[in-house]
Design an enzyme around this catalytic site. Structure first.
Site, PDB file in Angstrom:
ATOM      1  N   HIS A 123       0.821  -1.217   0.000  1.00  0.00           N
ATOM      2  CA  HIS A 123       0.000   0.000   0.000  1.00  0.00           C
ATOM      3  C   HIS A 123       0.849   1.258   0.000  1.00  0.00           C
ATOM      4  O   HIS A 123       2.066   1.203   0.114  1.00  0.00           O
ATOM      5  CB  HIS A 123      -0.961  -0.008   1.191  1.00  0.00           C
ATOM      6  N   CYS A 166       3.022  -4.867   6.686  1.00  0.00           N
ATOM      7  CA  CYS A 166       2.761  -4.560   5.285  1.00  0.00           C
ATOM      8  C   CYS A 166       3.987  -3.972   4.594  1.00  0.00           C
ATOM      9  O   CYS A 166       5.017  -3.759   5.208  1.00  0.00           O
ATOM     10  CB  CYS A 166       1.595  -3.584   5.180  1.00  0.00           C
TER      11      CYS A 166
END
Length: 173
Positions: free
Chosen positions: A136, A152
């Site tokens: 992301h 992440c």
């Protein structure tokens, strides 16, 4: 006596220093996709994430062309998931929800952050088949190249937008 630098000047100086460091450590030699993927995988394109070097490499379908992007990675080995996964879905303007491990580590962590400038996911997210993991954007671009995430993989806005627009669901990672 010179006035003390403002926080904006310090932030700008830190970003310039980080960019200078990236120039000294240029895009790595892209590994041969055959070391990580089979013919069936590469027919769809593929992403390799190098945790140690903090780079993401995307091979277009058929391995005709590759693209490399600097990333921020998990802050500890315990938060670092390795192995094979794939992109299962995507979202523009994602909302953020604290994971159970985040809440356990810090009961004061916000439980939810809606889309917007305070959202740590940035404007785009590519969700992986591993629960709670995604590739992301970020609302703090100065951390790209660092070990700062809770699991992440973060990219600057223009890089995640490019991946969002060009990498299909089902792409092996």
């Amino acid at each position: 006596m010179a006035p003390a630098p403002t926080s904006a000047e310090l932030t700008a100086a830190a970003l310039r220093a980080k960019e200078a460091e990236r120039r000294r450590n240029p895009v790595p030699v892209r590994p041969d996709w055959r070391e990580h993927f089979n013919e069936r995988d590469i027919a769809k394109g593929a992403i390799l994430i190098n945790i140690e070097k903090r780079w993401l490499v995307y091979w277009e379908p058929g391995a005709v062309k590759s693209h490399a992007f600097p990333i921020a990675v998990p802050m500890t080995e315990e938060l670092t998931r390795t192995g094979r996964t794939k992109i299962t879905w995507r979202r523009k303007d994602p909302d953020w929800t604290a994971t159970p491990s985040m809440i356990e580590a810090n009961p004061e962590v916000p439980r939810y952050i809606p889309p917007g400038p305070h959202n740590p996911l940035g404007e785009y997210a590519l969700y992986l088949s591993w629960r709670y993991y995604a590739i992301h954007g970020t609302n703090t671009p100065g951390v790209i190249g660092d070990r700062v995430t809770a699991g992440c993989f973060r990219l600057v806005s223009e890089d995640i937008k490019w991946l969002f627009d060009n990498v299909p669901n089902g792409t092996p990672v």
